[in-house]
Each structure stands twice: as C-alpha cells, then as structure tokens.
Design a protein around this motif. Structure first.
Motif, PDB file in Angstrom:
ATOM      1  N   VAL A 158     -12.937  45.208 -18.079  1.00  0.00           N
ATOM      2  CA  VAL A 158     -11.859  45.217 -19.066  1.00  0.00           C
ATOM      3  C   VAL A 158     -11.949  43.963 -19.915  1.00  0.00           C
ATOM      4  O   VAL A 158     -12.101  42.855 -19.393  1.00  0.00           O
ATOM      5  N   PHE A 159     -11.851  44.137 -21.219  1.00  0.00           N
ATOM      6  CA  PHE A 159     -11.764  42.999 -22.124  1.00  0.00           C
ATOM      7  C   PHE A 159     -10.277  42.682 -22.302  1.00  0.00           C
ATOM      8  O   PHE A 159      -9.511  43.531 -22.759  1.00  0.00           O
ATOM      9  N   ARG A 160      -9.893  41.457 -21.928  1.00  0.00           N
ATOM     10  CA  ARG A 160      -8.482  41.074 -21.972  1.00  0.00           C
ATOM     11  C   ARG A 160      -8.271  39.912 -22.920  1.00  0.00           C
ATOM     12  O   ARG A 160      -9.093  38.991 -22.994  1.00  0.00           O
ATOM     13  N   GLN A 161      -7.143  39.937 -23.626  1.00  0.00           N
ATOM     14  CA  GLN A 161      -6.779  38.837 -24.514  1.00  0.00           C
ATOM     15  C   GLN A 161      -6.018  37.808 -23.688  1.00  0.00           C
ATOM     16  O   GLN A 161      -4.965  38.098 -23.126  1.00  0.00           O
ATOM     17  N   VAL A 162      -6.581  36.590 -23.601  1.00  0.00           N
ATOM     18  CA  VAL A 162      -5.992  35.525 -22.789  1.00  0.00           C
ATOM     19  C   VAL A 162      -5.959  34.234 -23.605  1.00  0.00           C
ATOM     20  O   VAL A 162      -6.627  34.111 -24.630  1.00  0.00           O
ATOM     21  N   GLU A 163      -5.180  33.271 -23.112  1.00  0.00           N
ATOM     22  CA  GLU A 163      -5.155  31.942 -23.735  1.00  0.00           C
ATOM     23  C   GLU A 163      -6.346  31.152 -23.220  1.00  0.00           C
ATOM     24  O   GLU A 163      -6.642  31.148 -22.032  1.00  0.00           O
ATOM     25  N   ASP A 164      -7.008  30.446 -24.112  1.00  0.00           N
ATOM     26  CA  ASP A 164      -8.172  29.648 -23.731  1.00  0.00           C
ATOM     27  C   ASP A 164      -7.914  28.202 -24.146  1.00  0.00           C
ATOM     28  O   ASP A 164      -7.787  27.903 -25.329  1.00  0.00           O
ATOM     29  N   SER A 165      -7.795  27.319 -23.174  1.00  0.00           N
ATOM     30  CA  SER A 165      -7.677  25.889 -23.472  1.00  0.00           C
ATOM     31  C   SER A 165      -8.827  25.196 -22.754  1.00  0.00           C
ATOM     32  O   SER A 165      -8.949  25.243 -21.540  1.00  0.00           O
ATOM     33  N   MET A 174      -5.909  32.088 -28.522  1.00  0.00           N
ATOM     34  CA  MET A 174      -6.101  33.397 -27.916  1.00  0.00           C
ATOM     35  C   MET A 174      -7.550  33.840 -28.114  1.00  0.00           C
ATOM     36  O   MET A 174      -8.104  33.713 -29.202  1.00  0.00           O
ATOM     37  N   CYS A 175      -8.152  34.303 -27.018  1.00  0.00           N
ATOM     38  CA  CYS A 175      -9.512  34.827 -27.115  1.00  0.00           C
ATOM     39  C   CYS A 175      -9.631  36.048 -26.209  1.00  0.00           C
ATOM     40  O   CYS A 175      -8.805  36.274 -25.337  1.00  0.00           O
ATOM     41  N   ILE A 176     -10.673  36.826 -26.417  1.00  0.00           N
ATOM     42  CA  ILE A 176     -10.898  38.051 -25.647  1.00  0.00           C
ATOM     43  C   ILE A 176     -12.088  37.825 -24.730  1.00  0.00           C
ATOM     44  O   ILE A 176     -13.184  37.495 -25.194  1.00  0.00           O
ATOM     45  N   LYS A 177     -11.847  38.003 -23.412  1.00  0.00           N
ATOM     46  CA  LYS A 177     -12.882  37.784 -22.412  1.00  0.00           C
ATOM     47  C   LYS A 177     -13.013  39.002 -21.503  1.00  0.00           C
ATOM     48  O   LYS A 177     -12.027  39.687 -21.240  1.00  0.00           O
TER      49      LYS A 177
END
Length: 180
Positions: A158-165, A174-177
C-alpha cells in the motif's frame, strides 16, 4: 318598527351545531375512569405496596413459578463490521483487508523487480494503483505468487501518505511511501 339586535348568545344558539360526541379521555384528564356495568360486581386487586421486592419493570411471579427466567440480553453497541464487509468482495472472493483512508497513488515511478537466483526475470510497475494484493488466488491477486509457502491472500503493498521529517527543526512535509 325597529329591529332588535340579537345578543351573541342568541346567535350562537341558533347556529347549527355538530352532534355531541362522547367524552374522550385525555392524558391531562385526572378524573378516575368510569367503571363498566359488567365490572361493578367484581373486586379489584389491591394496589401494590412499597415493600414489594420485585424490581421495577419485572413481572411478579404468581407464587408457584418453578421456571427461572433467563436474563435478558443487553444491547451491543460495538462496531459489527457489516457495512465494511459488503465492500470487500471481489470476483466472488471476500478480501481479508481494507484499503486505509491514507492510501494514495504513488507520485514517483516505482518498480518491483522479480529475481530467480541472480537473474532478473521480470519488472512490474507498481505506481499505477494505490494498493496491490500479493497471493496465490489469481481471481483477486494483483501480483500472483506461485511459491508453496505463500497463502491465497499473502500480503498487501500500500502506498500511504505520511508526514516525513528528516531532521530536527525541519517542518514535516507530506510524502507517499510504500508499506507492506
């Protein structure tokens, strides 16, 4: 000759009146109900007293109650999953997973490389959908697996939109991983 003016009472009496109806009993009427003729000779049961041990809402046993009543089932307000279950049927097969709300289509071109030993056999583009089901069951699997240790619905990518710091003091973006 002078006409006599009628009073309001005379005028109201002469107008047509609807037939009188029997008196209807209302909730706000506090007078006791009238007894019917057939009830006049009968005795009424005595009113309940405050020393009665029966809980409110339960019926009193008539004295010879040998059957104990089963306790009433209490309401269950937990989620049943029935609404979500109806959406998870594909080609007559019930899926064992549901797509999360944060699932998104990939913004970069991702590829899955299939290897056998050291040799690359195939390349599968996986950026076209938000999720891929891997498994043996070819009716529902997006990427079929033929290994004996894999189950019918083995895994989900699953490609999920998450916060990336990536560091301290940086504003999270926000990025999709991909997640398995």
């Amino acid at each position: 000759r002078r006409r006599r003016s009628r009073s309001y009472e005379d005028r109201d009496r002469n107008q047509e009146r609807p037939p009188q109806r029997a008196r209807e009993r209302r909730n706000d009427d506090l007078s006791p109900p009238r007894r019917r003729e057939e009830d006049r000779g009968r005795r009424r049961p005595p009113p309940t007293t405050e020393t009665d041990d029966t809980p409110w809402g339960e019926r009193r046993n008539g004295g010879g109650g040998d059957k104990p009543q089963a306790p009433k089932e209490k309401p269950n307000f937990k989620l049943s999953g029935m609404l979500a279950e109806s959406n998870l049927v594909v080609n007559g097969v019930t899926l064992k997973w549901g797509e999360p709300p944060e699932a998104r289509q990939a913004d970069k071109a991702w590829r899955l490389y299939v290897f056998k030993g050291d040799e690359a056999i195939d390349t599968i583009p996986i950026h076209r959908m938000a999720s891929y089901l891997l498994g043996k069951e070819r009716k529902v699997a997006d990427i079929p697996l033929d290994h004996p240790s894999c189950s019918r619905q083995h895994a989900v990518l699953v490609f999920r939109q998450v916060e990336d710091s990536t560091g301290e003091g940086r504003v999270p973006k926000m990025c999709i991983k991909p997640y398995i």
